[in-house]
Design an enzyme around this catalytic site. Sequence first.
Site, short mmCIF file in Angstrom:
data_model
loop_
_atom_site.label_atom_id
_atom_site.label_comp_id
_atom_site.label_asym_id
_atom_site.label_seq_id
_atom_site.Cartn_x
_atom_site.Cartn_y
_atom_site.Cartn_z
N CYS A 1 0.80 -1.23 0.00
CA CYS A 1 0.00 0.00 0.00
C CYS A 1 0.83 1.28 0.00
O CYS A 1 0.28 2.37 0.00
CB CYS A 1 -0.96 -0.02 1.18
SG CYS A 1 -1.86 -1.57 1.24
N HIS B 1 -2.74 8.30 6.29
CA HIS B 1 -3.02 7.00 5.66
C HIS B 1 -4.45 6.60 6.05
O HIS B 1 -5.23 6.24 5.21
CB HIS B 1 -1.99 5.98 6.13
CG HIS B 1 -2.11 4.66 5.44
ND1 HIS B 1 -2.12 4.55 4.07
CD2 HIS B 1 -2.22 3.39 5.93
CE1 HIS B 1 -2.24 3.26 3.74
NE2 HIS B 1 -2.31 2.54 4.84
N HIS C 1 -9.62 2.38 0.01
CA HIS C 1 -8.17 2.20 0.04
C HIS C 1 -7.75 1.64 -1.31
O HIS C 1 -8.04 0.49 -1.64
CB HIS C 1 -7.79 1.26 1.18
CG HIS C 1 -6.30 1.15 1.38
ND1 HIS C 1 -5.39 1.79 0.57
CD2 HIS C 1 -5.57 0.50 2.31
CE1 HIS C 1 -4.17 1.52 0.99
NE2 HIS C 1 -4.25 0.74 2.05
#
Lengths: 398, 334, 84
Positions: free
Chosen positions: A160, A293, A328
């Site tokens: 990620c 994040h 995400h």
Amino acid sequence: MQPKVYVSGYGIVSSLGIGADSNFTALRSSESGISNPSLLGTIHQDMPVGELKVSNAELAELVGLQGLITSRTTLLAILAAQEAVETAGLTPKILDNTALINGTSVGGMDISEWAYQDVLREKEVDYIPSFQGHDCGYSTMKVANKLGLKGILQTISTACSSSANAIMNAGRVIKSGMADCVIAGGTDALSLFTLNGFNSLKILDQAYCKPFDEERQGLNLGEGAAFLVLESEQSLNKRKGTALAELVGYGNANDTYHQTASSPEGKGALMAMKKALSISGVPPEKIDYINAHGTGTANNDLSESRAIKEVFGAEVPSYSSTKAYTGHTLGAAGAIEAVFSILAIQHQMIFPNLNFSRSMEVIKSPVTSLTPMKVQHVLSNSFGFGGNCSSLIFADIS
Amino acid sequence: MKVYITASSAITPQNTFDSEKYLDVWQSSDLPYQLAIEPDYKSVIDPKLARRMSRIIKMSVATGNKVLAEADIGQPDAIVVGTGLGCIKDTEKFLREIINEEEGLLSPTAFIQSTHNTIAGQLALMLQCSEDNFTYVNRGHSFENALADAMMRIYEGADHVLLGGTDEMTSEVHNILTHMNCGGNTLLGEGACFFMISNTKIDGAVCIEGLDTVNYITTQQITERVKSFLRRNNVDTNEVDALILGIGEGLGDPYYKEIIQMFTPDIPVINFKEVTGEYFTASAYAFNVGSEMLRKQCIFPKILISGNNTSGLTKVLIYNHYQGVNHTISLLSL
Amino acid sequence: MEELKDNLKAAIIEALNLEDVNAADIDNDEPLFGGGLGLDSIDALELIVLLEKNYGLKIENPEEGREIFQSINTIAAFIERNKK
């Protein structure tokens, strides 16, 4: 004196839409792109995701690849990279020497996972179009070929944080003089593989995700791509381009705690932010906004909050997670949020952390409404599996 | 500033992991692809840590650990890994489970382990190394991306970078690649090669004089590319003592033919893919065998395909291409 | 009950790939996490899958699992309690 690294263009595709304009419009009107999946052929039809409601056939048509089997990851990447090139105004002559650094977590999985079903069921399979794009590097090659790029090609896959690391590397190669002009970012399409993977880890929220909320239940997956054009001052001056922002800091660190979970105190996150601040020379109190994040998982948001508290002490800057807008987007997240960070600088406003109601009481609450304010420096965080933590800092240059 | 390989370790389909037995007894196999000869991991990896590791992770951790021990470095300044397909066995396993269970109840371990950066992440976790941790996945230039990064880190001020190039082959991948006609005449293979890249020359260190990567170049252009690479590094063609090429079994390959013709007929030509077979990061092994040749002043007869001039080795040229698309040129010196 | 515990041990060894562990090595009362076996949160997720697959028992919340997975005894008791 270290050479400066400027951002001169960007392009983005997310569940908020195709192009920076549609993304900005959704951001400022607090319209989330999260919905139930209608294109991804999953049995989890009630699992909210950030899905771009444009089919592969339509995407292929938009980039002139109609009639071919091309992974959605690649199609999204081409769209975003084309927009980045157009906004920066890069000519074919410049593109000839331009590097491409792409970050992706599962590459062409969206095609190969279906073809593999046919392989297992011993059905007829057209192997080359089904599997040639499986590896992550394929999307990079396709984007480079489509745009006519002949410079350095790199593909990064650090889960990620992939595209945050791609942007960090663009900064490094420009400062080292290895390249003058770099297109850097990342891409990931929704896939059965990642949706079921995150589901098996029990970190998907069955409803809309609520980053930094005390009652948060997990993340929503998303898809998209974003690319920045990054240039040296020399390159920008030579072609009379316009700088939109400056990449002043970047840092990568490993959390060294667990393969998937973040350490409770956010060690890796803390180190990444500190490295980025140190490279930028920007003191913590000059950071106006953090694009966190903030995935919405119990673990990430707590450890990230603690790390932010450790870096900024009593003066935590305004912050928000934009993952409740886009979901995400894994390998693309760092680049998508880099574009949001630059939009915040250009428009001098902060985008809200949607779906938030109750504070975790570790640090102050995130920004929950569109907030016009002075935005000089933005810190953007991206953390991934394997303990991979990255932070980027962008500065206003106007 | 110069960049050195100060330690190197390889697990390949031939004997390369044990330095004493390096390429001594040639192994042959009946498999349709080449499988690495793996050491007994119990002595190199803590079984508690090994229980979730697939072969690619075990091969990488074993070679990585060996390099760290050999270079006597506890904590490198960065860990950088290149891999073409990453943890493909675990990817297959999780995908198969999704399909068999029709997206039902799935166990998460294979998914976690399938992530491309599991190898670099696992090494960081074991070493408690919180420094930069990068994984490159760029087709036939996956290892080259990682090597270029490691070299840049030395220019940026790092002392030691742990670098690896690694891929695993499975029967499923072999099946798919065969249907896709990949590899040509060369057997598909696998392997893990790790290196310590350092800024100081120690005893037995090998210098990486330069690295050039290019895509889509024609056979007409390749010799000019190699010539200009050598010129940039102030090396004349007659100073090159040996060639390490990724020919595989396709001796008719025009790229390699062109390169060989640039040099005198008696120059030793090594075919490193005889050892590794073909895969995305096979070129990593060229750097391992090149270092071994320079350090031991030895041309391994099993992989020597032509040339008999063995009057000392100071400079060896590496050239490889993947599918005619990703080309790699490098030069090692003692 | 003893048979259940033995089956459970064998299933856990297989599911968690505990290569060097024999069923006889695991004490019924021994803490599975943080103790000698060194299990972690990924193993906890695997155990949830194991209980659902082998015994048809659902644990919705991983937090709930923490209580149940203390030892072989507590898992066996949970299975007995919820047997249909």
